[in-house]
Scaffold this motif. Structure first.
Motif, PDB file in Angstrom:
ATOM      1  N   ALA A  40       0.843  -1.189   0.000  1.00 20.69           N
ATOM      2  CA  ALA A  40       0.000   0.000   0.000  1.00 20.69           C
ATOM      3  C   ALA A  40       0.886   1.249   0.000  1.00 20.69           C
ATOM      4  CB  ALA A  40      -0.897   0.003   1.235  1.00 20.69           C
ATOM      5  N   SER A  41       0.319   2.360  -0.405  1.00 15.39           N
ATOM      6  CA  SER A  41       1.097   3.604  -0.397  1.00 15.39           C
ATOM      7  C   SER A  41       1.341   4.049   1.045  1.00 15.39           C
ATOM      8  CB  SER A  41       0.361   4.696  -1.168  1.00 15.39           C
ATOM      9  OG  SER A  41      -0.779   5.113  -0.458  1.00 15.39           O
ATOM     10  N   ASP A  44      -1.631   6.030   2.474  1.00 18.35           N
ATOM     11  CA  ASP A  44      -2.741   5.165   2.894  1.00 18.35           C
ATOM     12  C   ASP A  44      -2.418   4.446   4.208  1.00 18.35           C
ATOM     13  OD1 ASP A  44      -4.299   5.854   0.736  1.00 18.35           O
ATOM     14  OD2 ASP A  44      -3.710   4.104  -0.470  1.00 18.35           O
TER      15      ASP A  44
END
Length: 95
Positions: A40-41, A44
Motif C-alpha cells: 500500500a502507499s 494510505d
C-alpha cells in the motif's frame, strides 16, 4: 483504603499515559510495516494507522481496568510496548 486509592490512581495513569504510549508505538509500527507487507502507499498506511489508533487506545484503556491488578496492567502494557517497538525497529531497518 489508601492502597485501593493508589491502585485506582495507577490504573488511571496506565489508562491515560500508558495507553497513549502503547497506541503511538503500535500506530507507528503499523504505518511503517503496512507498505512493506501489502504494498500500500505510505499515505494510505499512515491514514489507516491513524484511524485504527482511536480504536486501539479505547481498547487498551478499557483493558487496563479489566485486568485483576494494576501491576498486571503495567506488565501487559510493557510487553505490548516492547513488541510494538521491535516491530517498529524491524520496519525501520527493512524499509
Amino acid at each position: 483504603m489508601l492502597r485501593y486509592r493508589l491502585s485506582v490512581l495507577s490504573r488511571v495513569v496506565a489508562a491515560s499515559v500508558g495507553a497513549y504510549a502503547v497506541t503511538s508505538l503500535i500506530s507507528a509500527a503499523f504505518a511503517l510495516a503496512l507498505p512493506w507487507v501489502t504494498g500500500a502507499s505510505r499515505a494510505d498506511a499512515v491514514m489507516l494507522a491513524t484511524m485504527l489508533s482511536f480504536a486501539v487506545y479505547t481498547m487498551v484503556a478499557l483493558w487496563v481496568f479489566c485486568v485483576r491488578t494494576a501491576l498486571r496492567a503495567w506488565i501487559g502494557l510493557g510487553c505490548v510496548a516492547v513488541a510494538a517497538g521491535l516491530v517498529l525497529l524491524g520496519a525501520r531497518v527493512l524499509g
